[in-house]
Scaffold this active site. Structure first.
Site, PDB file in Angstrom:
ATOM      1  N   ASN A   7       0.899  -0.981  -0.027  1.00 37.05           N
ATOM      2  CA  ASN A   7      -0.025  -0.051   0.239  1.00 37.05           C
ATOM      3  C   ASN A   7       1.036   1.403   0.084  1.00 37.05           C
ATOM      4  OD1 ASN A   7      -1.911   2.060   0.742  1.00 37.05           O
ATOM      5  ND2 ASN A   7      -2.777   1.057   2.464  1.00 37.05           N
ATOM      6  N   ARG A  93      -2.231  -1.812  -3.582  1.00 33.50           N
ATOM      7  CA  ARG A  93      -3.807  -1.206  -3.403  1.00 33.50           C
ATOM      8  C   ARG A  93      -3.727   0.171  -4.208  1.00 33.50           C
ATOM      9  NH1 ARG A  93      -5.289   2.943   1.187  1.00 33.50           N
ATOM     10  NH2 ARG A  93      -7.539   2.895   0.878  1.00 33.50           N
ATOM     11  N   HIS A 182     -13.064   2.907  -0.058  1.00 33.48           N
ATOM     12  CA  HIS A 182     -13.057   1.632   1.188  1.00 33.48           C
ATOM     13  C   HIS A 182     -13.864   0.469   0.740  1.00 33.48           C
ATOM     14  CE1 HIS A 182     -13.168   5.340   4.348  1.00 33.48           C
ATOM     15  NE2 HIS A 182     -11.751   5.007   4.289  1.00 33.48           N
ATOM     16  N   ARG A 243     -12.606  15.786   7.420  1.00 34.27           N
ATOM     17  CA  ARG A 243     -13.278  15.836   6.276  1.00 34.27           C
ATOM     18  C   ARG A 243     -14.717  16.288   6.628  1.00 34.27           C
ATOM     19  NH1 ARG A 243     -11.589  10.734   3.419  1.00 34.27           N
ATOM     20  NH2 ARG A 243      -9.708  10.696   4.002  1.00 34.27           N
TER      21      ARG A 243
END
Ligand code: AMP
Length: 401
Positions: A7, A93, A182, A243
């Site tokens: 990742n 990923r 996700h 966020r």
């Protein structure tokens, strides 16, 4: 079969090596602060006596090339593998697969070009992901490399759910649509739920909640994603650590016209200075919980807002699913914060959702039912394992070669 999962971000690379015969983690680690003088390389592994061991090194790791060289050195030095040729595959990923990738893809020049083309849609993530892929291909050209996309699970959204009500040509010409993120996590937990509930995945209806620093929900019908809260970018939907999640888009014009905000300062405002942090000054749920207990009104408000937004989406997703078999919590907050689970589901018995406080009131490191035995909708906590899901998908692609 040994699969390495990478990742790669812009300045870090997380890695995990799996033995796929029993899905065991053979080693895991992290390279941090790539490009800085005090970069950090870590590995956790099982030594020859079967004990957990760790190595940590500090020094200048210039770029992704060096980072992958160090991962390979650490895996060989600790005798986890003898050489990179021991690997049967590498799973990468990739955050944004756009409309180009609806499933994992064996990396070739065409896939690399596709991920490159999607950089404008994920400027913070795809370049790092791509750097990891390119260097890994260079270092072990004979090992199959598979790109696993965070967006792919949401490729099944119907058009009426993924389109924004903007001029249609913005979808056609500029790819403006909901992609969702996700996906690897939502996919993993819904498969685990099907096994736990002993129901075929293609008959399972679920609402999945990935609540971490980034947070998203997904409506899953017959095992497939039919709606999700994140949109073109991971900014839409739930309130997150920093966020904003959903806001009236006209707030942006208003702030630009009256407060002198620019595109860049608005971007920073919404992505880095809003959410829980914007309301109470902190984005760590553990801290916010403590602050609220000590009477901090802003922390209490931030929690109320966070849970209220989740509850609204549970209602919305119950409506579009019709029948909900289960609600699944995961992520750092979903797995550990029993107050969030209780408060976001409170008062939803009209939707068949009843939490049992005596079982909910714990941190869950394994699959745990938290609903009452009579609750028509089962509520579960399922620890996510995105790395294992990437390894499983990589294995599937390699086995089909
Ligand atoms: P993640 O992005 O999945 O690693 O989740 C990070 C979030 O999980 C942060 O807001 C953490 O404060 C929160 N978190 C981690 N452990 C706990 C805990 N024991 N209780 C409450 N929140 C937690």
């Amino acid at each position: 079969m040994k699969i390495l999962v990478l990742n790669a971000g812009s300045s870090s690379v997380k890695y995990q090596l799996f033995e796929m015969n029993d899905n065991q983690v053979l080693a895991s680690g992290l390279i941090e602060k790539i490009g800085e003088m005090d970069s950090l390389a870590k590995i956790k592994y099982c030594d020859e006596r079967g004990c957990e061991a760790k190595i940590e090194r500090v020094g200048n790791i210039k770029n992704h090339d060096d980072a992958l060289a160090i991962i390979s050195d650490l895996l060989i030095e600790t005798k986890v593998i003898a050489s990179l040729d021991d690997l049967d595959g590498v799973g990468h990923r990739v955050v944004q697969g756009g409309s180009l990738f609806s499933k994992p893809a064996l990396v070739d020049a065409h896939v690399i070009e596709g991920i490159e083309r999607l950089i404008p849609l994920a400027p913070l993530h795809n370049p790092g992901n791509l750097a990891g892929i390119k260097v890994s291909l260079e270092k072990s050209p004979s090992v199959p490399q598979v790109a696993v996309f965070d967006t792919a699970f949401h490729a099944t959204l119907p058009q009426y759910a993924y389109l924004y009500a903007l001029p249609y040509k913005l979808f056609e010409e500029a790819n403006v649509r909901r992609y969702g993120f996700h996906g690897t996590s939502h996919h993993f937990i819904v498969k685990e739920a099907a096994k736990t509930l002993q129901k075929p995945l293609n008959e399972l209806n679920a609402i999945t909640l990935h609540l971490g620093n980034g947070a998203s929900m997904c409506a899953v019908k017959n095992g497939k994603s039919i709606d999700t809260t994140m949109g073109l970018t991971p900014l839409e939907g739930l309130i997150m650590g920093t966020r904003s999640g959903d806001i009236d888009p006209a707030i942006l014009f208003y702030l630009a016209r009256t407060q002198g905000y620019t595109i860049d300062t608005l971007d920073t405002l919404l992505n880095k200075e809003s959410g829980l942090k914007g309301i109470c000054g902190n984005n760590d749920m553990r801290e916010i919980g403590k602050m609220a207990q000590e009477g901090d009104e802003k922390a209490k408000l931030a929690l109320e807002m966070f849970n209220y937004r989740i509850k609204k989406y549970i209602g919305a997703y119950s409506a579009i699913l019709g029948r909900v078999d289960c609600i699944i919590f995961t992520g750092g907050i979903g797995e550990n914060d029993s107050d969030v689970r209780r408060d976001s589901c409170q008062g939803l018995s009209n939707l068949g959702i009843e939490i049992d406080e005596s079982v909910n009131n714990q941190r869950c490191s394994s699959i745990t039912y938290i609903s009452t035995t009579s609750s028509p909708v089962k509520v579960l906590v399922i620890p996510t394992n995105e790395e294992l899901e990437i390894a499983l998908q990589t294995k599937e692609v390699i086995e089909a070669l």
